[in-house]
Design an enzyme around this catalytic site. Structure first.
Site, short mmCIF file in Angstrom:
data_model
loop_
_atom_site.label_atom_id
_atom_site.label_comp_id
_atom_site.label_asym_id
_atom_site.label_seq_id
_atom_site.Cartn_x
_atom_site.Cartn_y
_atom_site.Cartn_z
N CYS A 1 58.05 8.99 -37.38
CA CYS A 1 57.13 8.30 -36.47
C CYS A 1 57.87 7.50 -35.40
O CYS A 1 57.38 7.33 -34.30
CB CYS A 1 56.17 7.43 -37.26
SG CYS A 1 56.98 6.41 -38.48
N GLU B 1 52.71 12.68 -29.20
CA GLU B 1 53.69 12.81 -30.27
C GLU B 1 53.86 14.28 -30.63
O GLU B 1 52.91 14.94 -31.04
CB GLU B 1 53.20 12.02 -31.49
CG GLU B 1 54.20 11.94 -32.60
CD GLU B 1 53.74 11.00 -33.72
OE1 GLU B 1 52.62 11.17 -34.23
OE2 GLU B 1 54.53 10.11 -34.09
P1 NAI Z 1 47.22 13.18 -40.88
O1 NAI Z 1 47.13 11.82 -40.33
O2 NAI Z 1 45.99 14.01 -40.84
O3 NAI Z 1 47.71 13.12 -42.40
C1 NAI Z 1 48.25 11.99 -43.03
C2 NAI Z 1 47.54 11.77 -44.36
O4 NAI Z 1 46.16 11.49 -44.10
C3 NAI Z 1 47.55 12.99 -45.29
O5 NAI Z 1 47.65 12.55 -46.63
C4 NAI Z 1 46.19 13.58 -45.04
O6 NAI Z 1 45.72 14.36 -46.12
C5 NAI Z 1 45.33 12.36 -44.86
N1 NAI Z 1 44.07 12.59 -44.14
C6 NAI Z 1 43.80 13.57 -43.24
N2 NAI Z 1 42.53 13.45 -42.81
C7 NAI Z 1 41.99 12.38 -43.45
C8 NAI Z 1 40.70 11.78 -43.43
N3 NAI Z 1 39.72 12.25 -42.70
N4 NAI Z 1 40.50 10.68 -44.19
C9 NAI Z 1 41.50 10.19 -44.95
N5 NAI Z 1 42.72 10.75 -45.03
C10 NAI Z 1 42.98 11.83 -44.29
O7 NAI Z 1 48.41 13.93 -40.16
P2 NAI Z 1 48.77 15.49 -40.18
O8 NAI Z 1 47.56 16.31 -39.83
O9 NAI Z 1 49.45 15.81 -41.45
O10 NAI Z 1 49.82 15.57 -38.99
C11 NAI Z 1 49.39 15.60 -37.66
C12 NAI Z 1 50.28 14.76 -36.78
O11 NAI Z 1 50.19 13.41 -37.15
C13 NAI Z 1 51.76 15.08 -36.87
O12 NAI Z 1 52.08 16.19 -36.09
C14 NAI Z 1 52.35 13.81 -36.36
O13 NAI Z 1 52.30 13.79 -34.95
C15 NAI Z 1 51.40 12.75 -36.90
N6 NAI Z 1 51.92 12.15 -38.14
C16 NAI Z 1 52.50 10.91 -38.09
C17 NAI Z 1 53.06 10.37 -39.22
C18 NAI Z 1 53.71 9.03 -39.21
O14 NAI Z 1 54.64 8.80 -39.97
N7 NAI Z 1 53.24 8.10 -38.43
C19 NAI Z 1 53.10 11.10 -40.48
C20 NAI Z 1 52.41 12.36 -40.45
C21 NAI Z 1 51.87 12.84 -39.31
#
Ligand code: NAI
Ligand code: MG
Length: 532
Positions: free
Chosen positions: A330, A430
Site C-alpha cells: 500500500c 493505485e
Molecule cells: P479488497 O479491498 O476488496 O479486499 C481486501 C479484503 O476485503 C479482503 O479480505 C476481501 O475479501 C474483503 N472484502 C471485499 N469486499 C468486501 C465487502 N464488501 N465487505 C467486507 N469485506 C470485503 O481488495 P482486492 O479486491 O483484493 O484488491 C483490489 C485492489 O485494492 C488492489 O489492486 C489494491 O490496489 C488495493 N489493495 C490495497 C491493499 C492495502 O494494503 N492497502 C491490500 C489489498 C488490496
C-alpha cells in the site's frame, strides 16, 4: 519442484467430536475438519482447512469449500472451508461469550502478554514452515518472506505482549471537591478484515493489539491467501489462548466480510484493503450499530530525489520502493520525482537496477521478483500498463508479461513509465504492481505540490543530504509516513496509517492500543454539593 496435494492421510488429525459450550452450537459442530498435508517445495506441511471457531477447526455450515491456488503456476493446491453469513453469526456468538466469560473478562493483562509471547515462540519454532506457506500462497520470495513477513509478525506479537500490562488510565485531583480517573476497557468483539498482500503480518497486526487489551476477535482472511492465518490458529490453540478469543472465518468479502461489517453484535471493525471496500465498511457501520471503524487503505506515494542526494543509495531505495512485494504494497513508491539536474543520471542508473531484477519462480534461489498474487491482480496491472500507453506515457522499461519459462504463473516485468503527466490515470490510481512512473521537477515548491496532488496520503520519501530541506519537505508532505533517504521501512513500534483517502486511524505502536480500548471516565464526589 513438487507442489501437488499428496494423497496421504492427514498427519495430524484432530479429535472427531467437539462439544461446544452451549446447545446452540452443538447441532452444527459435531465434527472437526482434518488437516491436509501438502508438499511445498519438498517440505511436507500440514495445513488446517476448517473455519477456526471456539478453538476447533470446524466445517462451514453451508458445506462449501473454495480453492487456494499457487500464483507461480495458477494451479489449485488445496480446498478449504468457505464460511458464509451464518458462520460469522456463530463466530460472533462464541467471541461474545468468551469476551464476557470468567476466563477472559478481567483477565490478568500480564497473562495475556505471556500468551502473545508464547504464540511468538511457537511462530519462531515453526518459522520455516510459515515462510513456506506464505511463499506458496502469495508468490513471495524466500528473501522477503523470511526477512519481512515472518519476523515482522513475531516482532509485532512480542511488542504487544510487552504492552499488555502497561495500558493505564489517568488520575485527576485537579477539579475541586472531585476525584476523577479513567479506565481503559476493551471494546468487545472486534471484527477484522485483512488483505492478501501481507496475509500473515496483517493477521498479527490485527489480532495482537486486540488481544493485548482484552478483546475477542472474529477475523476474515483474504480469499486469495487464507493459509498462514489457518496455520497460526493452530498455534493460537497450542499457545493456550482460551477458546473463542480468536475466531477465523475464511471466505469472501461479499459474504463473510459484509456480514462482519454489518453485524449488530460486532463492536469494532478494523479493515485493510482497497479504498472502495473501505468506504463500504464505513457505510455498513453507519447503517448498522455504529461500530468503531479503523481503515488502512490504498496509496499512490511520491518518492522525491533531490540533486544533492547520494544517487547510488537513492537508486537502491527507490528500487526497493517498488520491488518490495513486487509493488503489491500500500505504501509503494509509485511516483518518482527526480530533480532536472540529475534526471538523466538517475534514470539511467535506476533503469539499469530495475532491469537487473530477476523475475521468476519464487521458490528458485536467485529470484528477486516472484509472480503477482493472483490472476485478478495480474490482469489489473497489465490493464494499467495498457492505459498508460493509451494516455501517451512512454514505456521506458518492461511493460510486458515476463518470460520465465514457467507456465501459468503471474509474472510481470519491472516497468518504468516516463513522459507522464499529473492528470494521467497511472499517476492517480493505485496499480499495485511492479510499475513506477518517473517525472522531472525543478524546485522544492513545485515538487511538494506535485507530491501532494493525490487523493491518497499514506507515505512519501525525500532523498537529500540537506537536513533543513528534509525537515521542510517532511513537514509539508501530506502523508502518514515520511522517509528521509530510505523507502518502504515500517516498524511495528511506530504508528502507521493514512491521511486523506488512505484511511482512518493508526496501526502499530502505542496508537493501535487506542483502537482497541474504550476510555471510561469515573468521577467521585469528594464533598461537592448538588447545584440548585
Ligand atoms: P479488497 O479491498 O476488496 O479486499 C481486501 C479484503 O476485503 C479482503 O479480505 C476481501 O475479501 C474483503 N472484502 C471485499 N469486499 C468486501 C465487502 N464488501 N465487505 C467486507 N469485506 C470485503 O481488495 P482486492 O479486491 O483484493 O484488491 C483490489 C485492489 O485494492 C488492489 O489492486 C489494491 O490496489 C488495493 N489493495 C490495497 C491493499 C492495502 O494494503 N492497502 C491490500 C489489498 C488490496
Ligand atoms: Mg493464493
Amino acid at each position: 519442484m513438487l507442489r501437488t496435494i499428496l494423497s496421504k492421510p492427514a498427519r495430524r488429525s484432530l479429535p472427531t467430536s467437539v462439544r461446544f459450550p452451549q446447545p446452540l452450537f452443538r447441532a452444527r459442530c459435531v465434527s472437526t475438519v482434518a488437516n491436509h498435508v501438502i508438499d511445498i517445495n519438498g517440505r511436507e506441511v500440514s495445513i488446517p482447512t476448517g473455519l477456526f471457531i471456539n478453538n476447533e477447526f470446524v466445517p462451514a455450515i453451508g458445506g462449501n469449500t473454495f480453492a487456494v491456488e499457487d500464483p507461480a503456476t495458477g494451479k489449485e493446491v488445496i480446498q478449504i472451508q468457505e464460511g458464509r453469513e451464518e458462520d460469522v453469526d456463530v463466530a460472533v456468538k462464541v467471541a461474545r461469550k468468551t469476551f464476557e466469560s470468567e476466563v477472559w473478562a478481567n483477565s490478568n493483562p500480564a497473562w495475556r502478554g505471556e500468551l502473545l509471547n508464547k504464540l511468538a515462540d511457537l511462530m519462531q519454532r515453526d518459522s520455516e514452515e510459515l515462510v513456506a506457506i506464505e511463499m506458496l500462497d502469495t508468490g513471495k520470495t524466500y528473501a522477503q518472506a523470511s526477512t519481512l513477513d515472518v519476523p515482522g509478525s513475531i516482532g509485532t506479537l512480542r511488542y504487544y505482549g510487552g504492552w499488555a500490562d502497561k495500558v493505564l488510565g489517568l488520575t485527576s485531583f485537579n477539579i475541586p471537591k472531585t476525584f476523577a480517573y479513567t479506565r481503559r476497557e476493551p471494546i468487545g468483539v472486534c471484527g477484522q478484515i485483512i488483505p492478501w498482500n501481507f496475509p500473515l503480518m496483517m493477521f498479527i497486526w490485527k489480532i495482537a493489539p486486540a488481544l493485548a487489551t482484552g478483546n475477542t476477535v472474529v477475523i476474515k482472511s483474504a480469499e486469495a491467501t487464507p493459509l498462514s492465518a489457518l496455520k497460526v490458529c493452530e498455534l493460537i490453540k497450542e499457545a493456550g489462548f482460551p477458546a473463542g478469543t480468536v475466531n477465523l472465518v475464511s471466505g469472501y468479502g461479499k459474504t463473510v466480510g459484509n456480514a462482519i461489517a454489518n453485524h449488530m453484535d460486532v463492536d469494532k471493525v478494523a479493515f485493510t484493503g482497497s479504498t472502495t471496500t473501505g468506504r463500504m465498511i464505513l457505510k455498513s457501520s453507519a447503517q448498522s450499530n455504529l461500530k468503531k471503524v479503523t481503515l488502512e487503505l490504498g496509496g499512490k506515494s511520491p518518492n522525491i530525489i533531490f540533486p544533492d542526494a547520494d544517487i547510488e543509495k537513492a537508486v537502491e531505495w527507490s528500487a526497493w520502493g517498488i520491488n518490495m512485494n513486487f509493488g503489491q504494497t500500500c505504501h509503494a513508491g509509485t511516483r518518482i520525482y527526480v530533480h532536472e539536474d540529475i534526471y538523466d543520471e538517475f534514470l539511467a542508473a535506476y533503469t539499469k537496477r530495475m532491469a537487473s531484477i530477476k523475475v521468476g519462480d519464487n521458490f528458485a534461489a536467485d529470484t528477486q521478483q516472484g509472480p503477482q498474487n493472483s490472476r485478478m491482480q495480474f490482469d489489473k496491472i497489465l490493464g494499467y500498463i495498457e492505459i498508460g500507453k493509451k494516455e501517451g506515457a512512454t514505456v521506458h522499461l518492461g511493460g510486458k508479461v515476463a518470460k520465465t519459462g514457467k507456465e501459468g504463473g503471474y509474472y510481470i516485468e519491472p516497468t518504468i513509465f516516463t513522459d507522464v503527466k499529473p492528470e494521467m490515470k497511472i499517476m492517480k490510481e493505485e496499480i499495485f504492481g511492479p510499475v513506477v512512473a518517473i517525472s522531472k521537477f525543478s524546485d522544492e515548491a513545485e515538487v511538494l505540490a506535485l507530491a501532494n496532488d493525490t487523493t491518497y496520503g499514506l507515505a512519501a520519501a525525500v532523498h537529500t543530504k540537506d537536513y533543513e530541506r528534509a525537515l521542510r519537505m517532511t513537514n509539508g508532505l501530506k502523508a502518514g509516513t515520511a522517509w528521509v533517504n530510505m523507502y518502504n521501512f515500517v516498524h511495528w513500534s511506530i504508528p502507521f496509517g493514512g491521511y486523506k483517502e488512505s484511511g482512518i486511524g493508526r496501526e502499530c505502536g502505542e496508537a493501535a492500543l487506542e483502537n482497541y480500548t474504550e476510555t471510561k471516565a469515573v468521577y467521585f464526589n469528594m464533598g461537592l454539593p448538588a447545584p440548585r
